[in-house]
Motif scaffolding. Structure first.
Motif, PDB file in Angstrom:
ATOM      1  N   ALA A   9       0.830  -1.203   0.000  1.00  0.00           N
ATOM      2  CA  ALA A   9       0.000   0.000   0.000  1.00  0.00           C
ATOM      3  C   ALA A   9       0.864   1.253   0.000  1.00  0.00           C
ATOM      4  CB  ALA A   9      -0.924  -0.005   1.220  1.00  0.00           C
ATOM      5  N   LEU A  10       1.979   1.220   0.730  1.00  0.00           N
ATOM      6  CA  LEU A  10       2.878   2.372   0.747  1.00  0.00           C
ATOM      7  C   LEU A  10       3.461   2.613  -0.637  1.00  0.00           C
ATOM      8  CD1 LEU A  10       4.333   4.560   2.357  1.00  0.00           C
ATOM      9  CD2 LEU A  10       6.112   2.886   2.901  1.00  0.00           C
ATOM     10  N   LEU A  11       3.883   1.540  -1.312  1.00  0.00           N
ATOM     11  CA  LEU A  11       4.411   1.673  -2.671  1.00  0.00           C
ATOM     12  C   LEU A  11       3.343   2.238  -3.605  1.00  0.00           C
ATOM     13  CD1 LEU A  11       6.720  -0.798  -4.490  1.00  0.00           C
ATOM     14  CD2 LEU A  11       4.708   0.056  -5.671  1.00  0.00           C
ATOM     15  N   LEU A  12       2.116   1.698  -3.498  1.00  0.00           N
ATOM     16  CA  LEU A  12       1.019   2.176  -4.334  1.00  0.00           C
ATOM     17  C   LEU A  12       0.713   3.644  -4.047  1.00  0.00           C
ATOM     18  CD1 LEU A  12      -1.248   1.320  -6.364  1.00  0.00           C
ATOM     19  CD2 LEU A  12      -2.689   0.895  -4.352  1.00  0.00           C
ATOM     20  N   PRO A  36       9.519   7.768   8.459  1.00  0.00           N
ATOM     21  CA  PRO A  36       9.865   6.504   7.800  1.00  0.00           C
ATOM     22  C   PRO A  36      11.078   5.838   8.418  1.00  0.00           C
ATOM     23  CG  PRO A  36      10.738   8.324   6.535  1.00  0.00           C
ATOM     24  CD  PRO A  36      10.003   8.932   7.704  1.00  0.00           C
ATOM     25  N   ASP A  37      11.100   4.510   8.341  1.00  0.00           N
ATOM     26  CA  ASP A  37      12.331   3.783   8.605  1.00  0.00           C
ATOM     27  C   ASP A  37      12.988   3.487   7.264  1.00  0.00           C
ATOM     28  OD1 ASP A  37      10.920   1.636   7.466  1.00  0.00           O
ATOM     29  OD2 ASP A  37      10.348   0.818   9.431  1.00  0.00           O
ATOM     30  N   ALA A  38      14.092   2.762   7.271  1.00  0.00           N
ATOM     31  CA  ALA A  38      14.843   2.526   6.038  1.00  0.00           C
ATOM     32  C   ALA A  38      14.008   1.769   5.008  1.00  0.00           C
ATOM     33  CB  ALA A  38      16.128   1.759   6.352  1.00  0.00           C
ATOM     34  N   GLU A  39      13.284   0.744   5.462  1.00  0.00           N
ATOM     35  CA  GLU A  39      12.472  -0.046   4.537  1.00  0.00           C
ATOM     36  C   GLU A  39      11.367   0.800   3.913  1.00  0.00           C
ATOM     37  OE1 GLU A  39       9.759  -4.143   4.460  1.00  0.00           O
ATOM     38  OE2 GLU A  39      10.418  -3.274   6.365  1.00  0.00           O
ATOM     39  N   GLN A  40      10.717   1.621   4.730  1.00  0.00           N
ATOM     40  CA  GLN A  40       9.642   2.460   4.206  1.00  0.00           C
ATOM     41  C   GLN A  40      10.172   3.490   3.217  1.00  0.00           C
ATOM     42  OE1 GLN A  40       8.254   3.704   8.063  1.00  0.00           O
ATOM     43  NE2 GLN A  40       6.387   2.477   7.902  1.00  0.00           N
ATOM     44  N   ALA A  41      11.363   4.016   3.490  1.00  0.00           N
ATOM     45  CA  ALA A  41      11.957   4.974   2.563  1.00  0.00           C
ATOM     46  C   ALA A  41      12.234   4.323   1.207  1.00  0.00           C
ATOM     47  CB  ALA A  41      13.246   5.543   3.150  1.00  0.00           C
ATOM     48  N   LEU A  42      12.723   3.077   1.230  1.00  0.00           N
ATOM     49  CA  LEU A  42      12.969   2.357  -0.023  1.00  0.00           C
ATOM     50  C   LEU A  42      11.672   2.076  -0.768  1.00  0.00           C
ATOM     51  CD1 LEU A  42      15.750  -0.158   1.083  1.00  0.00           C
ATOM     52  CD2 LEU A  42      15.994   1.808  -0.458  1.00  0.00           C
ATOM     53  N   LEU A  43      10.620   1.688  -0.025  1.00  0.00           N
ATOM     54  CA  LEU A  43       9.333   1.438  -0.666  1.00  0.00           C
ATOM     55  C   LEU A  43       8.766   2.719  -1.276  1.00  0.00           C
ATOM     56  CD1 LEU A  43       7.702  -0.952   1.959  1.00  0.00           C
ATOM     57  CD2 LEU A  43       8.229  -1.513  -0.427  1.00  0.00           C
ATOM     58  N   ALA A  44       8.923   3.834  -0.563  1.00  0.00           N
ATOM     59  CA  ALA A  44       8.447   5.105  -1.092  1.00  0.00           C
ATOM     60  C   ALA A  44       9.189   5.466  -2.383  1.00  0.00           C
ATOM     61  CB  ALA A  44       8.623   6.203  -0.054  1.00  0.00           C
ATOM     62  N   ALA A  45      10.511   5.281  -2.386  1.00  0.00           N
ATOM     63  CA  ALA A  45      11.296   5.570  -3.586  1.00  0.00           C
ATOM     64  C   ALA A  45      10.876   4.669  -4.737  1.00  0.00           C
ATOM     65  CB  ALA A  45      12.781   5.405  -3.277  1.00  0.00           C
TER      66      ALA A  45
END
Length: 473
Positions: free
Chosen positions: A49-52, A436-445
């Protein structure tokens, strides 16, 4: 009036992005903590969902940039220009899907409802946090803000109380009602911003693009249901009254805006500057101060909430508040602690003092160049500095100054910088409202890359003008 074919295209692109973001909010938004079983199931989809959501956010931002390019081209060719009706339709396409989404980018909507319920329960919102209310509404407010007094004026808290009473504690109805209140504020901005822009020599179409259609508006004023919509709506109406010579009414409206959220009080400086030129210093001061004081007293009395809002002005400096200056202080403290030193709260205090000194420097520069800048542009810059350098910083705070800059800033770099800043700030906050944490930042990117890929496909079907160009203004 013929509509250029690019207009439905960028409306569709932005509307599609908003729809994706609304869907993503069901898994990655600021979801209720005391919820039904199906909400809990959706929480397990928070990563996709974050990526979307960031893919949808990218589509919305590109659609806005495309609209700006289209506006610039129409100015050169003499094609139909963006007007109030066109801006309202475009904003409806980009914000409509977000009306029914869960709260996005912050949990402030829950705080509004809880504080409104406190007013109904005769609890002093300027002395007590929502923890004293208890129950389901209070549980939705983050733990760090449970003991924080309300930082809002009595007018907004009266509105929040009305919404809480109307919704009867039902979260979905309460959030929807807050969003509808925000839509009323946005309607005031859409209608009244173009006359202000014309008065200050700015293209009204460009003002609507920067001040109304920028991504921060649908993302934070609609999806986040923030009270900035009401504050800015009243402020813009007040300034429109000022430029037509109705200074008493202007002072009343700007004071009402400040009784929603106090930064709007700086709008009285704009009213005063206009009034002084027309009626002189004494008459302007008597009229504006008199109407402002009477309005503040009348609203405070009518709401029955009391004058605690004056003491609550210090709430934004609460120890849990996040700002650029406090972030610098926290970072410095971590570095110092890694070196084995303990300076206590000195790094944090130093960061806050640095932010305040920067704010004073901006205020001094604005005062020095006030005649060259003009009152609205000067106060817009000052509001932007308060938003970025003050004790609390949030992406939607930038709208305090951005709306005035849209109406009064000259063409060229100031408007381009404001547009670029709005585009960057649109991507700063996570849909959940937390960092964001590191994983969330990568998903956002990754979501941004997916969004750009979708834009590429869309361009093959409905190619827009190149995006790598100067923005309007």
């Amino acid at each position: 009036m013929l509509i250029p074919p690019s207009v439905p295209a960028y409306r569709l692109l932005g509307g599609s992005g908003a729809t994706l973001l609304a869907i993503a909010g069901c898994g990655a938004g600021a979801l209720p903590v005391q919820d039904a079983l199906w909400w809990r199931a959706l929480r397990h989809l928070d990563r996709p969902a974050l990526l979307l959501g960031y893919a949808g956010l990218t589509l919305l931002a590109v659609a806005w940039w495309w609209a700006g390019r289209d506006l610039r081209e129409s100015g050169r060719t003499g094609a139909a220009r963006l007007d109030v009706r066109g801006a309202a339709i475009t904003l409806a396409c980009w914000a409509g899907p977000l009306l029914l989404a869960p709260p996005l980018f912050s949990r402030d909507a829950y705080s509004y409802l809880a504080q409104g319920a406190m007013v109904l329960a005769d609890l002093d919102v300027y002395q007590l946090g929502v923890a004293h209310l208890g129950g389901g509404l209070a549980a939705e407010v983050p733990q760090m803000w449970q003991q924080t007094p309300a930082p809002y004026g009595p007018l907004f808290l009266a509105l929040a109380a009305g919404v809480s009473a109307l919704s009867g504690g039902h979260l979905a109805l309460g959030v929807l009602a807050l969003r509808l209140v925000a839509v009323v504020g946005l309607a005031l901005i859409v209608v009244n911003l173009p006359p202000l822009a014309r008065h200050w020599g700015v293209d009204p179409a460009v003002a609507l693009w920067l001040g109304v259609l920028n991504p921060l508006v649908p993302l934070h004023l609609v999806a986040g249901a923030h009270n900035e919509a009401v504050m800015l709506g009243l402020l813009v109406v007040g300034l429109r009254l000022a430029v037509t010579g109705r200074f008493g009414a202007a002072a009343v409206l700007v004071t009402l805006a400040a009784l929603v959220k106090v930064p709007a009080v700086l709008g009285l400086l704009v009213v005063a500057a206009i009034a002084v030129r027309r009626v002189g210093v004494r008459a302007a001061a008597a009229r504006i101060v008199g109407f402002a004081v009477v309005t503040g007293a009348a609203v405070t009395w009518a709401t029955g909430i009391g004058y605690g809002w004056i003491g609550a002005l210090a709430t934004p400096a609460y120890r849990h508040s996040w700002s650029i200056s406090t972030a610098l202080g926290r970072g410095a403290r971590r570095v110092i602690e890694d070196l084995g030193l303990d300076l206590g709260n000195l790094p944090m205090r130093t960061g806050i003092v640095a932010g305040l000194l920067g704010l004073l420097a901006v205020a001094g520069a604005v005062w020095w160049y006030r005649h060259r800048l003009g009152p609205a542009y000067a106060v817009g810059l000052l509001l932007l500095a308060v938003a970025l350098l003050g004790p609390a910083t949030r992406p939607w705070y930038a709208l305090w100054g951005l709306v005035l800059l849209a109406a009064a800033a000259p063409e060229g770099r100031p408007r381009q910088a404001a547009a670029l800043g709005a585009a960057v700030l649109a991507f700063v906050a996570l849909p959940s409202g937390f960092g964001p944490d590191a994983e969330q930042a990568l998903l956002a990117a990754a979501g941004v890359l997916v969004g750009l890929a979708v834009v590429g496909v869309f361009r093959l079907l409905a190619p827009p003008p190149p995006l790598a160009v100067a923005v309007p203004g």
